[in-house]
Enzyme design. Structure first.
Site, PDB file in Angstrom:
ATOM      1  N   CYS A   2     -47.913 -79.070  74.337  1.00 56.36           N
ATOM      2  CA  CYS A   2     -47.634 -80.385  74.894  1.00 56.36           C
ATOM      3  C   CYS A   2     -48.396 -80.530  76.206  1.00 56.36           C
ATOM      4  O   CYS A   2     -48.822 -79.546  76.801  1.00 56.36           O
ATOM      5  CB  CYS A   2     -46.144 -80.535  75.160  1.00 56.36           C
ATOM      6  SG  CYS A   2     -45.151 -80.242  73.692  1.00 56.36           S
ATOM      7  N   ARG A  27     -53.610 -82.175  73.812  1.00 55.65           N
ATOM      8  CA  ARG A  27     -52.643 -81.075  73.732  1.00 55.65           C
ATOM      9  C   ARG A  27     -51.521 -81.354  72.736  1.00 55.65           C
ATOM     10  O   ARG A  27     -50.714 -80.475  72.432  1.00 55.65           O
ATOM     11  CB  ARG A  27     -52.020 -80.818  75.106  1.00 55.65           C
ATOM     12  CG  ARG A  27     -53.030 -80.503  76.175  1.00 55.65           C
ATOM     13  CD  ARG A  27     -52.357 -80.282  77.496  1.00 55.65           C
ATOM     14  NE  ARG A  27     -51.600 -79.062  77.509  1.00 55.65           N
ATOM     15  CZ  ARG A  27     -52.097 -77.873  77.794  1.00 55.65           C
ATOM     16  NH1 ARG A  27     -53.376 -77.756  78.096  1.00 55.65           N
ATOM     17  NH2 ARG A  27     -51.342 -76.805  77.779  1.00 55.65           N
ATOM     18  N   TRP A  74     -46.377 -82.147  71.105  1.00 58.74           N
ATOM     19  CA  TRP A  74     -46.700 -81.489  69.839  1.00 58.74           C
ATOM     20  C   TRP A  74     -45.409 -80.783  69.445  1.00 58.74           C
ATOM     21  O   TRP A  74     -45.007 -79.808  70.067  1.00 58.74           O
ATOM     22  CB  TRP A  74     -47.837 -80.493  70.032  1.00 58.74           C
ATOM     23  CG  TRP A  74     -48.324 -79.881  68.764  1.00 58.74           C
ATOM     24  CD1 TRP A  74     -49.278 -80.386  67.912  1.00 58.74           C
ATOM     25  CD2 TRP A  74     -47.907 -78.640  68.184  1.00 58.74           C
ATOM     26  NE1 TRP A  74     -49.457 -79.534  66.859  1.00 58.74           N
ATOM     27  CE2 TRP A  74     -48.630 -78.464  66.995  1.00 58.74           C
ATOM     28  CE3 TRP A  74     -46.978 -77.668  68.557  1.00 58.74           C
ATOM     29  CZ2 TRP A  74     -48.475 -77.349  66.176  1.00 58.74           C
ATOM     30  CZ3 TRP A  74     -46.813 -76.558  67.736  1.00 58.74           C
ATOM     31  CH2 TRP A  74     -47.558 -76.408  66.558  1.00 58.74           C
ATOM     32  N   ASN A 100     -43.382 -78.037  78.692  1.00 51.55           N
ATOM     33  CA  ASN A 100     -44.325 -77.473  77.725  1.00 51.55           C
ATOM     34  C   ASN A 100     -43.949 -76.007  77.533  1.00 51.55           C
ATOM     35  O   ASN A 100     -43.714 -75.308  78.514  1.00 51.55           O
ATOM     36  CB  ASN A 100     -45.746 -77.579  78.286  1.00 51.55           C
ATOM     37  CG  ASN A 100     -46.763 -76.884  77.402  1.00 51.55           C
ATOM     38  OD1 ASN A 100     -46.629 -76.873  76.178  1.00 51.55           O
ATOM     39  ND2 ASN A 100     -47.778 -76.299  78.020  1.00 51.55           N
ATOM     40  N   GLY A 101     -43.880 -75.557  76.284  1.00 48.34           N
ATOM     41  CA  GLY A 101     -43.557 -74.151  76.032  1.00 48.34           C
ATOM     42  C   GLY A 101     -42.344 -74.028  75.122  1.00 48.34           C
ATOM     43  O   GLY A 101     -41.975 -74.983  74.430  1.00 48.34           O
ATOM     44  N   GLU A 467     -66.046 -70.111  59.547  1.00 48.63           N
ATOM     45  CA  GLU A 467     -65.961 -71.148  60.581  1.00 48.63           C
ATOM     46  C   GLU A 467     -66.189 -72.540  59.965  1.00 48.63           C
ATOM     47  O   GLU A 467     -65.467 -73.487  60.267  1.00 48.63           O
ATOM     48  CB  GLU A 467     -66.997 -70.860  61.682  1.00 48.63           C
ATOM     49  CG  GLU A 467     -67.409 -72.022  62.552  1.00 48.63           C
ATOM     50  CD  GLU A 467     -66.295 -72.600  63.419  1.00 48.63           C
ATOM     51  OE1 GLU A 467     -65.210 -72.003  63.493  1.00 48.63           O
ATOM     52  OE2 GLU A 467     -66.522 -73.679  63.994  1.00 48.63           O
ATOM     53  N   LYS A 471     -63.467 -75.625  59.957  1.00 46.51           N
ATOM     54  CA  LYS A 471     -63.781 -76.922  60.547  1.00 46.51           C
ATOM     55  C   LYS A 471     -63.507 -78.041  59.556  1.00 46.51           C
ATOM     56  O   LYS A 471     -62.926 -79.061  59.892  1.00 46.51           O
ATOM     57  CB  LYS A 471     -65.249 -76.932  60.981  1.00 46.51           C
ATOM     58  CG  LYS A 471     -65.528 -77.660  62.222  1.00 46.51           C
ATOM     59  CD  LYS A 471     -65.401 -76.889  63.499  1.00 46.51           C
ATOM     60  CE  LYS A 471     -64.180 -76.031  63.650  1.00 46.51           C
ATOM     61  NZ  LYS A 471     -64.226 -75.159  64.812  1.00 46.51           N
ATOM     62  N   GLU A 474     -59.626 -78.519  59.017  1.00 46.42           N
ATOM     63  CA  GLU A 474     -58.794 -79.059  60.088  1.00 46.42           C
ATOM     64  C   GLU A 474     -59.064 -80.518  60.389  1.00 46.42           C
ATOM     65  O   GLU A 474     -58.155 -81.224  60.815  1.00 46.42           O
ATOM     66  CB  GLU A 474     -58.868 -78.194  61.360  1.00 46.42           C
ATOM     67  CG  GLU A 474     -60.138 -78.240  62.142  1.00 46.42           C
ATOM     68  CD  GLU A 474     -60.041 -77.415  63.450  1.00 46.42           C
ATOM     69  OE1 GLU A 474     -61.044 -76.812  63.813  1.00 46.42           O
ATOM     70  OE2 GLU A 474     -58.981 -77.394  64.090  1.00 46.42           O
ATOM     71  N   HIS A 490     -64.453 -61.384  42.837  1.00 42.66           N
ATOM     72  CA  HIS A 490     -63.196 -60.630  42.778  1.00 42.66           C
ATOM     73  C   HIS A 490     -61.978 -61.544  42.682  1.00 42.66           C
ATOM     74  O   HIS A 490     -60.857 -61.124  42.945  1.00 42.66           O
ATOM     75  CB  HIS A 490     -63.081 -59.703  43.990  1.00 42.66           C
ATOM     76  CG  HIS A 490     -64.115 -58.615  44.001  1.00 42.66           C
ATOM     77  ND1 HIS A 490     -64.117 -57.578  43.093  1.00 42.66           N
ATOM     78  CD2 HIS A 490     -65.219 -58.441  44.770  1.00 42.66           C
ATOM     79  CE1 HIS A 490     -65.158 -56.788  43.321  1.00 42.66           C
ATOM     80  NE2 HIS A 490     -65.849 -57.300  44.326  1.00 42.66           N
ATOM     81  N   LYS A 585     -55.097 -78.909  70.756  1.00 37.34           N
ATOM     82  CA  LYS A 585     -56.239 -78.135  71.244  1.00 37.34           C
ATOM     83  C   LYS A 585     -55.814 -76.777  71.807  1.00 37.34           C
ATOM     84  O   LYS A 585     -56.450 -75.769  71.528  1.00 37.34           O
ATOM     85  CB  LYS A 585     -56.953 -78.944  72.329  1.00 37.34           C
ATOM     86  CG  LYS A 585     -58.171 -78.265  72.917  1.00 37.34           C
ATOM     87  CD  LYS A 585     -59.336 -78.367  71.982  1.00 37.34           C
ATOM     88  CE  LYS A 585     -60.598 -77.759  72.542  1.00 37.34           C
ATOM     89  NZ  LYS A 585     -61.547 -77.457  71.448  1.00 37.34           N
TER      90      LYS A 585
HETATM   91  O1  M6R Z   1     -58.618 -71.842  72.969  1.00 35.22           O
HETATM   92  P1  M6R Z   1     -58.840 -70.788  71.915  1.00 35.22           P
HETATM   93  O2  M6R Z   1     -60.267 -70.488  71.709  1.00 35.22           O
HETATM   94  O3  M6R Z   1     -58.039 -69.546  72.173  1.00 35.22           O
HETATM   95  O4  M6R Z   1     -58.279 -71.423  70.584  1.00 35.22           O
HETATM   96  C1  M6R Z   1     -58.241 -70.682  69.405  1.00 35.22           C
HETATM   97  C2  M6R Z   1     -57.959 -71.561  68.222  1.00 35.22           C
HETATM   98  O5  M6R Z   1     -56.727 -72.204  68.369  1.00 35.22           O
HETATM   99  C3  M6R Z   1     -59.061 -72.603  68.017  1.00 35.22           C
HETATM  100  O6  M6R Z   1     -60.316 -72.015  67.869  1.00 35.22           O
HETATM  101  C4  M6R Z   1     -58.752 -73.443  66.765  1.00 35.22           C
HETATM  102  O7  M6R Z   1     -58.835 -72.663  65.618  1.00 35.22           O
HETATM  103  C5  M6R Z   1     -59.709 -74.636  66.714  1.00 35.22           C
HETATM  104  N1  M6R Z   1     -58.982 -75.842  66.493  1.00 35.22           N
HETATM  105  C6  M6R Z   1     -60.747 -74.470  65.657  1.00 35.22           C
HETATM  106  O8  M6R Z   1     -61.606 -75.561  65.588  1.00 35.22           O
END
Ligand code: M6R
Length: 590
Positions: A2, A27, A74, A100-101, A467, A471, A474, A490, A585
């Site tokens: 949050c 956030r 969030w 937050n937390g 990766e 992407k 998400e 496999h 994020k």
């Molecule tokens: O801030 P960080 O690099 O620790 O975040 C790690 C992941 O949460 C972050 O890379 C997440 O997977 C992204 N949304 C990927 O695009």
């Protein structure tokens, strides 16, 4: 996860708080709310939706008074509903809190408070905070003391900001293991989850855990956990307003992809002496463990191949959420490397705590200066790629990968060579970004209704497959998997049908021949092969051209067009790539 903000000003605080809150929306964005105090009355408005929607419905910016707190959520405890949105208030509607937390002992605290007659409205863990403060005030304490006592009763990690009718000109903030930045600008003082919310601020400070910060329009006072006044030095925030602008781009994600070449260059600007020292430490360590989450972990996986292939140093990459299950094997001869754009990811910071408890050396590769992780590490390598706002990591990933090139080559005394090669690669990235767009948009149009995408590659290119799949998942919500090409047969091969898109990352490097054999196996089962390579091949149904680069540098040139492809697929499907559903994020919960 949050975002929280609090402001004490000489002017109406709500419009200022709303402006800051908008910059915290990355956030979390399922609900929002604000509270203020004016003429002895608590004003509180909140609702489900993104900040501007809630503002339209509720007129957050109309709240009167010169102090205000705000929240963008969030959801963790309790569904997305108006009653679960923050701020939360006490029984008497005098105290409001944004948080937050996670409060781990909230059930036990709630029960105790209910037994004393407190009435709860929401399902959140947060709501115990205003009630606890209310209880302590009732028992005869000042608001300051009540906030300190409350924080001492909480288990878990948190940052919260409080206002009360009892102290009309003040707000109070406190944190444990969660981000909180305090600062001032021309309008007064503020507390926030992220300095990006206050780009025009002059000076900032980062309070330590359990220190109480009292903010008024006139200034900032800090108390330690026993209520004794303490001094903290304020520092320059070191951020530029323009770094937070989307410019002419439709989305932050596109802007940040376009900044990938610059991110590679920025990552090369490092302290050679420090890198030489760290490279020696890595080589000397009995074992090296890299820990990270999401995209940062994929960057770490590229690093793993580089350490092995360039410096013949074996290391493990452990996802941070699983790190604790290996922590018994971590000791003072272990080097733990962490990778995190935000420097806030709770899974990573938890891993670091365990590593430190076992006396391991901790080096972190971080983008955000002043983050929690930076303060927990023995040494920090900064990415210097500027703020990344879109939820999907793009420029931070290429920057992290670049840092791994710098480290690996420094291990064989080639710091300058690595920097030069990366600069050359960054030029190639510029070319990719200026040429590929229409062809990638066309490909996205063709596959925008696909249910599944598969990405395969081998060796150092395999993390690129993972990766690219992450992407796509998400931001476009298409199911995607990235896997080592040799693994396809496999099991996953059973899912390939006529027309299933399979992206094959197969530059002409040491992985080419075997990857092509695996691509052929998929094609024979009807797959539509999208080849990412420096040369075309009759096997490809569509070719994404990448430039020829030095053997180990293909991950950088392969990932850039795949970031763009994911972006276009999301946009063609009508999704907002900057704010994917259910995600945030900074993941500050475990
Ligand atoms: O801030 P960080 O690099 O620790 O975040 C790690 C992941 O949460 C972050 O890379 C997440 O997977 C992204 N949304 C990927 O695009």
């Amino acid at each position: 996860m949050c975002g929280i903000i609090g402001l004490a000003s000489n002017k109406q605080a709500a419009p200022l708080a709303l402006r800051g809150l908008r910059n915290l929306e990355y956030r979390g964005y399922d609900s929002a709310g604000m509270a203020s105090i004016h003429e002895g009355h608590l004003w509180l408005r909140k609702d489900v939706g993104r900040i501007d929607e809630v503002n339209q419905k509720q007129g957050l910016d109309q709240l009167p008074g010169n102090i205000a707190i705000g929240h963008t959520r969030w959801a963790t405890h309790g569904g997305v509903s108006q009653k679960n949105a923050h701020p939360h208030a006490d029984c008497g509607s005098n105290i409001a809190v944004v948080h937050n937390g996670i409060i781990e002992n909230h059930q036990e605290l709630r029960k105790k408070l209910q037994d004393r007659g407190h009435i709860f409205i929401s399902e959140t863990d947060t709501e115990v905070i205003p009630h606890l403060i209310e209880q302590h005030v009732k028992e005869g304490g000042s608001l300051e003391k009540a906030v300190i006592l409350t924080s001492q009763e909480l288990k878990g990690s948190f940052a919260f900001i409080v206002l009360s009718t009892q102290e009309e000109g003040k707000i109070m903030a406190i944190k444990r293991d969660n981000p909180l930045v305090i600062g001032h600008d021309a309008n007064g003082t503020f507390a926030t989850s992220d300095i990006l919310s206050m780009p025009q601020c002059d000076r900032v400070l980062f309070p330590e855990d359990d220190e109480l910060v009292i903010l008024s329009a006139k200034g900032i006072t800090m108390l330690d956990s026993r209520g004794k006044k303490i001094d903290r030095e304020m520092i320059s925030p070191g951020i530029e307003q323009q770094e937070y602008d989307r410019g002419n781009y439709q989305h932050f994600m596109l802007k940040e992809i376009m900044e990938e070449p610059q991110a590679v260059r920025a990552a090369t600007i490092q302290d050679k002496k420090l890198f030489t020292q760290l490279a020696m430490d890595i080589l000397r360590a009995r074992q090296v463990v890299i820990t990270a989450c999401g995209s940062s972990r994929y960057a770490a996986l590229v690093g793993r191949y580089l350490f092995s292939e360039v410096a013949k140093k074996f290391c493990e990459v452990v996802m941070s959420s699983e790190f604790q299950y290996f922590s018994d094997s971590i000791d003072s001869n272990t080097m733990v490397l962490t990778v995190s754009q935000s420097g806030e990811t709770a899974d990573v910071t938890e891993g670091v705590k365990r590593a430190r408890a076992n006396n391991a050396q901790v080096i972190s590769i971080i983008n955000r200066v002043g983050s929690i992780l930076s303060r927990m590490s023995d040494e920090v390598i900064y990415l210097n790629c500027g703020p990344e706002i879109a939820v999907a990591a793009t420029k931070s990933l290429v920057s992290q990968i670049s840092v791994f090139y710098m480290l690996a080559y420094t291990m064989v005394n080639q710091f300058d060579e690595a920097a030069n090669r990366l600069k050359d690669v960054s030029q190639e990235l510029e070319t990719i970004l200026s040429h590929n767009n229409s062809s990638l948009e066309g490909l996205a149009e063709r596959f925008k209704d696909s249910l599944d995408f598969y990405y395969i590659a081998r060796g150092i290119n395999f993390p690129v497959a993972s990766e690219a799949a992450l992407k796509l998942k998400e931001i476009s919500y298409i199911h995607a998997e990235g896997l080592p090409a040799g693994e396809l047969k496999h099991g996953t091969l059973a899912l390939i049908e006529q027309g299933t898109p399979v992206v094959v990352i197969c530059p002409h490097d040491y992985t080419f021949d075997e990857t092509m054999s695996n691509a052929m196996e998929a094609k024979s089962r009807g797959a539509f092969i999208i080849g990412v390579s420096d040369e075309n091949n009759e096997l490809y149904d569509h070719w994404i051209q990448i430039p020829k680069v030095d053997n180990l540098f293909y991950p950088l040139v392969s990932i850039v067009p795949l970031h763009l492809l994911a972006y276009y697929l999301a946009v063609k499907r009508g999704k907002n790539p900057d704010r994917p559903r259910n995600l945030a994020k900074s993941v500050t919960v475990k």
